[in-house]
Structures are given as structure tokens and as C-alpha cells.
Design a protein around this motif. Structure first.
Motif, short mmCIF file in Angstrom:
data_model
loop_
_atom_site.label_atom_id
_atom_site.label_comp_id
_atom_site.label_asym_id
_atom_site.label_seq_id
_atom_site.Cartn_x
_atom_site.Cartn_y
_atom_site.Cartn_z
N ALA A 35 0.47 -5.77 7.64
CA ALA A 35 0.56 -4.31 7.48
C ALA A 35 1.95 -3.81 7.87
O ALA A 35 2.50 -2.92 7.21
CB ALA A 35 -0.51 -3.63 8.32
N LYS A 36 2.52 -4.38 8.90
CA LYS A 36 3.87 -3.99 9.33
C LYS A 36 4.89 -4.34 8.24
O LYS A 36 5.78 -3.54 7.93
CB LYS A 36 4.21 -4.69 10.65
N ASP A 38 4.28 -4.68 4.99
CA ASP A 38 4.04 -3.77 3.87
C ASP A 38 4.60 -2.39 4.16
O ASP A 38 5.17 -1.73 3.29
CB ASP A 38 2.55 -3.68 3.55
N SER A 39 4.44 -1.93 5.39
CA SER A 39 4.95 -0.62 5.77
C SER A 39 6.47 -0.57 5.68
O SER A 39 7.05 0.41 5.19
CB SER A 39 4.50 -0.28 7.20
N THR A 40 7.13 -1.62 6.12
CA THR A 40 8.60 -1.70 6.05
C THR A 40 9.06 -1.69 4.60
O THR A 40 10.00 -0.98 4.24
CB THR A 40 9.10 -2.96 6.77
N GLN A 43 8.63 1.76 3.13
CA GLN A 43 9.67 2.69 3.61
C GLN A 43 10.98 2.45 2.87
O GLN A 43 11.67 3.40 2.49
CB GLN A 43 9.87 2.53 5.12
#
Length: 147
Positions: A35-36, A38-40, A43
Motif C-alpha cells: 500500500a505504501k 502504491d501510494s508513493t 502521488q
């Protein structure tokens, strides 16, 4: 003897529960790590789209490649290389000579009956990536400016 069997069963059940608990923790850790990542990536894509849109608006406001360079350049953060205007931005999408985002803009003018027509390809790269994070094409009629 019966008490010894109960203790063994208790230890085995406890060991199985601990193993299951550790497996669940490992799975959750992997899920949060993914998830981290994918979030990066999301962004970076959002930033790239925003920079491309801002650059497209700047192209629309320009009458020449040199005017585009002037509008994008803030303290030496943009230059013309190989016929492309290149501008650098930091993670906050602010002009920065050491920026992590590189925006390239082509400027291809054509003369038409309606005036000068310019098509531009805008690409946004993250760091030294070979593949653009985002790209778009924009076209505009400009007043009599220079090439």
C-alpha cells in the motif's frame, strides 16, 4: 498420565496459535508495504499530471519557444536542449535546479491560413527514468511570434 497429555496438547495448540499469529502479522506487513508503494506511485503520477497541466497552460500563453523558456525558467531551472524546453521541479512541484521531476516540452510550429499553429508534446519524468511518468499533447494557434 492424563495430566501430561493435557499439557502436551496445550503446548501444541499454543504453538499452532503462535505460528498463525506470526503468519497473519507477516501478511499484514506485506499488505501495508504494498500500500505504501502504491501510494508513493500514485502521488508521483498526481504530481506529474499537475506539472503537465501547468506546463500546457504555459504553452498556451507563449508565442515562441523562447517565451516558453522565459515563463518556465525561475533562477536557471529551465533550459533549451536538443530543441526541447526542459524544466526541473522538486517534490513540492516548485522550480528547482536539483529537482526530481523533469518536464520536457517540444515546440513544433507550422504556418497555416489562420496563423501560426504550434503542437507541443509534454513529458514528465521522475528522476532519471527513461519512461515518462505522464505525457500529453497540446496544440495552440499563436500570434505572430518567433520560432
Amino acid at each position: 498420565m492424563k495430566e501430561k497429555g493435557h499439557n502436551t496438547a496445550f503446548y501444541i495448540e499454543t504453538l499452532v496459535m503462535i505460528i498463525i499469529f506470526v503468519v497473519i502479522i507477516l501478511v499484514l506487513t506485506k499488505v501495508f508495504a504494498m500500500a505504501k508503494i502504491d501510494s508513493t506511485q500514485a502521488q508521483r503520477l498526481t504530481d506529474a499530471v499537475s506539472l503537465a497541466q501547468n506546463t500546457a497552460e504555459t504553452v498556451q500563453a507563449s508565442d515562441s519557444r523562447h517565451e516558453l523558456l522565459t515563463l518556465l525558467d525561475e533562477g536557471g531551472t529551465a533550459k533549451i536542449t536538443d530543441g526541447k524546453v526542459i524544466a526541473l521541479y522538486n517534490k513540492e512541484k516548485k522550480p528547482d535546479k536539483n529537482g526530481v521531476y523533469k518536464v520536457t516540452v517540444t515546440w513544433k510550429p507550422e504556418k497555416t491560413k489562420q496563423g501560426r499553429f504550434v503542437s507541443s508534446n509534454i513529458k514528465v519524468f521522475y528522476k532519471d527514468a527513461k519512461k515518462a511518468s505522464y505525457s500529453m499533447k497540446t496544440e495552440v494557434y499563436v500570434k505572430g511570434g518567433r520560432r
